[in-house]
Structures are given as structure tokens and as C-alpha cells.
Scaffold this motif. Structure first.
Motif, short mmCIF file in Angstrom:
data_model
loop_
_atom_site.label_atom_id
_atom_site.label_comp_id
_atom_site.label_asym_id
_atom_site.label_seq_id
_atom_site.Cartn_x
_atom_site.Cartn_y
_atom_site.Cartn_z
N THR A 105 -3.17 11.21 -11.84
CA THR A 105 -2.26 11.18 -10.69
C THR A 105 -0.87 11.66 -11.10
O THR A 105 -0.20 12.39 -10.35
CB THR A 105 -2.17 9.76 -10.12
OG1 THR A 105 -3.46 9.36 -9.66
CG2 THR A 105 -1.17 9.69 -8.97
N ASP A 128 -4.73 7.88 -2.91
CA ASP A 128 -3.31 8.09 -2.61
C ASP A 128 -3.05 8.47 -1.16
O ASP A 128 -1.93 8.86 -0.81
CB ASP A 128 -2.72 9.15 -3.55
CG ASP A 128 -2.64 8.65 -4.98
OD1 ASP A 128 -2.55 7.43 -5.17
OD2 ASP A 128 -2.68 9.48 -5.91
N HIS A 156 1.95 10.40 2.26
CA HIS A 156 1.18 11.46 1.60
C HIS A 156 1.75 12.85 1.92
O HIS A 156 1.88 13.69 1.02
CB HIS A 156 -0.28 11.38 2.04
CG HIS A 156 -1.19 12.28 1.27
ND1 HIS A 156 -1.40 12.14 -0.09
CD2 HIS A 156 -1.95 13.35 1.65
CE1 HIS A 156 -2.25 13.07 -0.50
NE2 HIS A 156 -2.59 13.81 0.53
N THR A 190 0.90 4.75 -3.07
CA THR A 190 1.06 5.82 -2.08
C THR A 190 2.51 5.92 -1.62
O THR A 190 3.05 7.03 -1.49
CB THR A 190 0.14 5.55 -0.88
OG1 THR A 190 -1.21 5.45 -1.33
CG2 THR A 190 0.24 6.68 0.14
#
Length: 620
Positions: A411, A212, A174, A219
Motif C-alpha cells: 500500500t 482501501d 479514495h 482509507t
């Protein structure tokens, strides 16, 4: 093209002249930022702890911590005098804070169903030391082993447990995503300030703060999706080191391809769409052929992997595509009714969700209007942002299961919308204005900050988990993470030890997740009327035989609680937004069937073996 200095002299300073006030010690801003973030995380942790113990004021602690972190980071990023280094650190710190908050939600074990699916694939790799072992809950997962490969390597090298290793991989991915976005946005806008604002806005998309940051193959793939776009743009724009950019592009596409099917396909589509849109601008047509070439090569790589290693992808993606086409067909019969959340969804959520859409729509509209003076790449981003955002909003409003599909689309759409909205916010925050005495601050900066806070709050209310599971602690049957407790995990662990892997079974939503991921059983999503009849009917018996089911799992709490999401089973014949629990006699009828064996009983959860003599299904 955007032309902007990354930092300008503060009020009372001139170039080359020392300020009259006492300057802050070097790196003071770093300590301030870390302290504020730590205080915010502490408040959220207190809120979660109070939620688990059923103590009052859990929600105020949660919201106070969230607003504290974001408001500080947002205002410092928007201020003109903030240095580029501080801005970059702040957006990465915010991404790291999101990962820590996600870990605080379930700090001891995976409780999100999607995480448990990938946990099963990871456990298979660690146990067999081979790829492609069957995953009964998510059969496609082993065919995209990027996530479990790197996590298994971390487990074997460090000795960390699978949960710790998975949590670390998700957190690093992330933060890496935020760093890659920073590189991409800076390449597109040529402004560190706009790039940092854009990264902050991207981290407000509906999936960023929970989905995510979880242990999922998306991810791990997203940073390389962004890098693929970055190197494709550099390959098209740059006249130097083009071969290096192309090889880097190939490497990133390969990583995405072996990690996540949807991300790989979206990478091909987005680069292809960028090639098409650049052709619409006279000064951007020289970019079309290189971008199209990158899209074609990426498409070839993805096709080879799907056909050679993961042909199940075609079947797996067939159902969502079919559902989407059916929903689009229904649009011809659309009469203006939009399925929006109503009670018992809190009014706070129902107000903020559309407010966020309105604010983002306005920012994008202004950004598209102002993009005419920018570079072809920026204009390309602007028009793609407008189209994708309108598509996502329309999908949410009128398509079956639109909330999930629009969240997934956003996303990737946020890569474009964040840049356009950031350009508008930067112009607003930098606009010259007076200092009203009754405010004591620049009104345009305050307006930009307020709009950003609205977007932030909106992102939380439309994100996962839903409002009823936002604070961990209260049990909700079929409530995703809030429906998983020790009763559920203990029976799944028992099944893993005593039942044959791959055995087919019926269960409710939570049982299907736990028994298939931890217990390695093969779930049947459609129980028909098995749980809704007072006796075991011939139709029930035929349904059991048709699916070759061996076990039926019964959670007696279904007789006391109504499902918070409207259904007990993935395919529920009684699915409805408002419904009653199942009568207890319907759940205990298996005790009266001769030949059936109750092989597990925790007092609340029972498991029956459907094989046997007497009146058991396979004896009829």
C-alpha cells in the motif's frame, strides 16, 4: 530530469494548422469516458446480482466489466495525444469506479470485519457524543478518532444513516487519494502524463480496490500521508514559500496522526528514508537536512500523541512485530520451500499472481536503470521502490502470514513503485514503431497496454476478497464477508438488546466479529478445545474460568461445512488447509450440561449462558 510535453499534435497535424479531419466536439471525451465506465459498472452489478441469485455467468459479467473500464482508461492515458485534462479526469474516474464497485459488493450494510470494527466506534460516538468509548473488537480504534469524527459530523449535519455516511466518506477519501497522488507524482516527475500513469498503477496495488475503498481509518489517512510527502518534498526543494509548505506539512501529519497509527508511523519512516537516500547522491545532499527535519518533527508529533492519548499503540503493534521477528529468525532455517497458493485456488489466479510480480519487477528494474539521468528525487523514488518491492515479495514468499503483511507494505511501497513503473511504460508507449497491417495499431502502445492489463488482472486475483468470495452470494462459513448472513446479524442485534455490554464470550470467527461489533460483547479469541470435545471436560471448565467467559455461541453449521480459510477460530488448535467439519455431538453437548441455559436459538445458531448451578462451569 524528465522533459516531456503533456500533449503533442496528432498524426496529420502540425503546430498552428487545423487538422484535416473533423475534430471532436469539446468535452466529447468526458461523455465517452463516463459512458464506458457506466457500462462497466453495470456489467459488474449484473455479475453480482447473478451471484446472489445463484444464476450462471456471474463471473463473466464481472470480468467483462472490470476489463472494459480499465482497458479504456489505460489506453487513453497511455496514448501520446490525450490531453492532460482528459488524463487527469480518467484516473479520477477510475478511482471513483473502484469505490462504486466496492459499494455494489455490499450495498445495504457493512459486511467486512474491519468495517464493522470502525462502525462500532462510529456508533459509540453517535450514542455517547464523546470520544474514546470502548471498542471490544478493536480497542485501538477509539484512540484514533479521525475517521469516526468526520463521519459522525456528516451524520449529524445531513441526517444520513451511519452506513450511507461511512460509504460516502470512504468513497471521497479514495478519490481524494488519487487526486493527492496526482499532485505528488507531478511534483516528482514534472510530467502530467507520467503522473497519471503512475496514479493508475498505484490503484492496482493489492489493497486499493477493496481494502482501501472500505470504511477504515487507513482509507481516511492515506490522502494525508501522500500530502505529507508532497509538502516535505516541496519544503526541501523549493526556495520560496518554504514556511507555507512546512505548515501544510505539519497540518497533514497531524491529521494522519489522529486517524491511523500505522499510516502515521510509516509517514515518519518514509520521509526519513528519503532523507537518507538523497544523501547518497552528490547533487541531492542539499535535500537531506530539510527532509530529515521534516521526519524528526513528524516523529515528535506521533510520539506525543501515542504517549499522551494512545499508549495502547505500543501493545497493539507489539504482536505483529514479534511475529515478524520470529519469522525473520526462521529464515536462518529456510530450505527453499515457498508457501504459494495451490488447489483449490483456480489456475487463473495461480498464473496471474506471479505474472503480475514478474511484470512489475521488470518495469521497476528498467526504471531504476534509466533513473540515472533523472533528478535526485526521482532517483530516490527509484531506489526506494526497488528495495520496498523486493522486500514485499520476499515477505510474501517466506514469512508467516506474509500475504497480509506484504499487502499492507505494498500500500505504501506503491507510492514509489508506481512512479518508476510509469516512467518505463511511458517510454514503451511512446517508442517509435511501424504499424503492422495485420494489427492496425502501434505495437509498442499495444504492448504497454497489455502489460498494464496483466498488472490489473493480477491486482484483482491477489486482492480482497479471496477467489471464493469474489462474487457475492454463496455462503462460506468463516468466509469473512461471504460468511455473514441474516442468521448472524440477527443474533448480534439480539445480543445488543438483551445482553450486557462487555460480557466475555466464545464463538467462531464470524460470531466473534458480529457479536463484538454489533452486540458490544467482549470476544475471547482462543476457545482451546471447547468446541472439539464430546463432553464438557475439566480442561474446558478451567479454560472458561481463566477467561471469565459468560456465554458460548455455537453455529451448528460448523458441523456441515469445513472452513474455507482452514480454521473456525482465530486461534484454532485444529487449524489446517484441509480439514473436516466439527462433529455435531461436540457442538450440542452444552444441551446436556445441567445448569446451562440456552438463551438464544434460531435453529442454526445457539447461545448458552455458562452461569448457573448443577454442572455448569461456575458451579464446579
Amino acid at each position: 530530469m524528465t522533459v516531456e510535453a503533456d500533449a503533442v499534435p496528432a498524426v496529420g497535424e502540425t503546430a498552428g494548422v487545423a487538422p484535416t479531419h473533423h475534430a471532436k466536439p469539446p468535452w466529447r471525451w468526458l461523455a465517452d469516458a463516463v459512458l464506458v465506465a457506466a457500462c462497466g459498472v453495470l456489467l459488474i452489478a449484473l455479475g453480482y446480482a447473478r451471484g446472489r441469485t445463484g444464476t450462471e455467468y456471474a463471473a463473466p459479467f464481472f470480468w467483462a466489466g472490470q476489463v472494459l473500464i480499465f482497458t479504456y482508461v489505460c489506453r487513453r492515458v497511455l496514448i501520446t495525444g490525450t490531453s492532460p485534462r482528459e488524463r487527469e479526469f480518467l484516473v479520477l474516474l477510475f478511482a471513483a469506479a473502484q469505490s462504486v464497485i466496492r459499494w455494489l459488493y455490499s450495498p445495504h450494510e457493512f459486511t467486512f470485519s474491519d468495517e464493522l470494527q470502525h462502525f462500532r466506534s462510529l456508533e459509540n460516538v453517535l450514542a455517547t457524543h464523546h470520544l474514546f468509548a470502548p471498542n471490544y473488537n478493536l480497542p485501538i480504534s477509539p484512540r484514533y478518532p479521525g475517521l469516526q469524527n468526520v463521519t459522525a459530523e456528516l451524520v449529524q449535519v445531513t441526517g444520513a444513516g451511519p452506513f450511507l455516511a461511512g460509504t460516502l466518506i470512504a468513497a471521497v477519501s479514495h478519490v481524494l487519494l488519487a487526486a493527492c497522488l496526482l499532485l505528488l507524482f507531478r511534483e516528482v516527475t514534472r510530467s502530467t502524463r507520467i503522473a497519471c500513469i503512475a496514479v493508475l498503477l498505484y490503484l492496482l496495488n493489492p489493497h486499493a480496490s477493496y481494502f482501501d475503498t472500505s470504511f477504515l481509518y487507513e482509507t481516511a489517512a492515506l490522502p494525508f500521508v501522500v500530502l505529507s510527502m508532497l509538502f516535505a518534498i516541496r519544503f526541501a526543494v523549493s526556495a520560496q514559500a518554504r514556511s507555507h509548505h512546512f505548515y501544510a506539512f505539519l497540518a497533514c501529519v497531524a491529521v494522519v496522526t489522529v486517524t491511523h497509527h500505522v499510516s502515521a508511523l510509516v509517514t515518519v519512516v518514509l520521509i526519513g528514508v528519503m532523507a537518507v537516500v538523497t544523501a547518497a547522491f552528490r547533487d541531492g545532499r542539499h535535500l537531506t537536512l530539510p527532509m530529515a527535519g521534516c521526519a524528526a518533527v513528524a516523529g515528535l508529533v506521533v510520539t506525543c500523541w501515542v504517549l499522551a492519548v494512545a499508549p495502547i499503540t505500543l501493545t497493539y503493534l507489539g504482536s505483529p512485530v514479534e511475529m515478524l521477528l520470529q519469522s525473520l529468525h526462521k529464515l536462518t532455517q529456510f530450505r527453499g520451500g515457498i508457501d504459494l497458493p495451490g488447489p483449490p485456488t483456480p489456475a487463473f489466479d495461480r498464473i496471474l499472481a506471479p505474472a503480475g510480480v514478474l511484470v512489475m519487477s521488470a518495469l521497476i528494474a528498467v526504471g531504476v536503470r534509466n533513473s540515472r539521468q533523472h533528478t535526485p528525487i526521482e532517483r530516490t523514488f527509484a531506489w526506494i521502490a526497488l528495495a520496498m518491492y523486493l522486500g514485499a515479495v520476499g515477505m510474501r514468499a517466506v514469512i508467516t502470514n506474509g500475504a497480509e503483511l506484504s499487502g499492507r507494505l505494498l500500500t505504501f511501497a506503491a507510492v514509489f513503485t508506481a512512479v518508476v513503473a510509469a516512467t518505463t511504460l511511458r517510454r514503451l508507449a511512446s517508442a517509435a514503431c511501424t504499424r503492422p497491417k495485420w494489427l492496425g495499431l502501434k505495437t509498442h502502445l499495444a504492448t504497454a497496454t497489455a502489460l498494464s492489463v496483466v498488472l490489473f488482472l493480477s491486482s484483482i486475483v491477489v486482492s480482497m476478497p479471496p477467489w471464493w468470495g469474489r462474487i457475492p452470494g454463496e455462503f462460506h462459513i468463516e468466509g469473512y464477508a461471504s460468511g455473514i448472513d441474516r442468521l448472524g446479524t440477527s443474533r448480534a442485534q439480539w445480543a445488543a438488546e438483551y445482553l450486557r455490554p462487555g460480557s466475555r464470550y466464545f464463538s467462531d470467527l464470524t460470531g466473534l466479529t458480529l457479536l463484538s461489533t454489533i452486540g458490544q460483547l467482549d470476544p475471547v479469541d482462543d476457545p482451546g478445545t471447547l468446541y472439539y470435545t464430546a463432553t464438557l471436560t475439566p480442561e474446558n471448565v478451567a479454560h472458561i474460568k481463566a477467561h471469565s467467559a459468560i456465554y458460548v455461541d455455537v453455529d451448528l453449521r460448523m458441523s456441515r461445512y469445513a472452513p474455507i480459510n482452514g480454521k473456525f477460530f482465530p486461534q484454532d488448535v485444529m487449524s489446517a488447509k484441509s480439514r473436516s467439519p466439527i462433529p455435531i455431538d461436540n457442538l450440542t453437548k452444552f444441551d446436556g450440561v445441567k445448569g446451562l441455559s440456552r438463551i438464544y436459538d434460531s435453529g442454526q445458531v445457539r447461545t448458552y449462558d455458562l452461569r448457573g448451578g448443577g454442572d455448569s462451569p461456575y458451579a464446579r
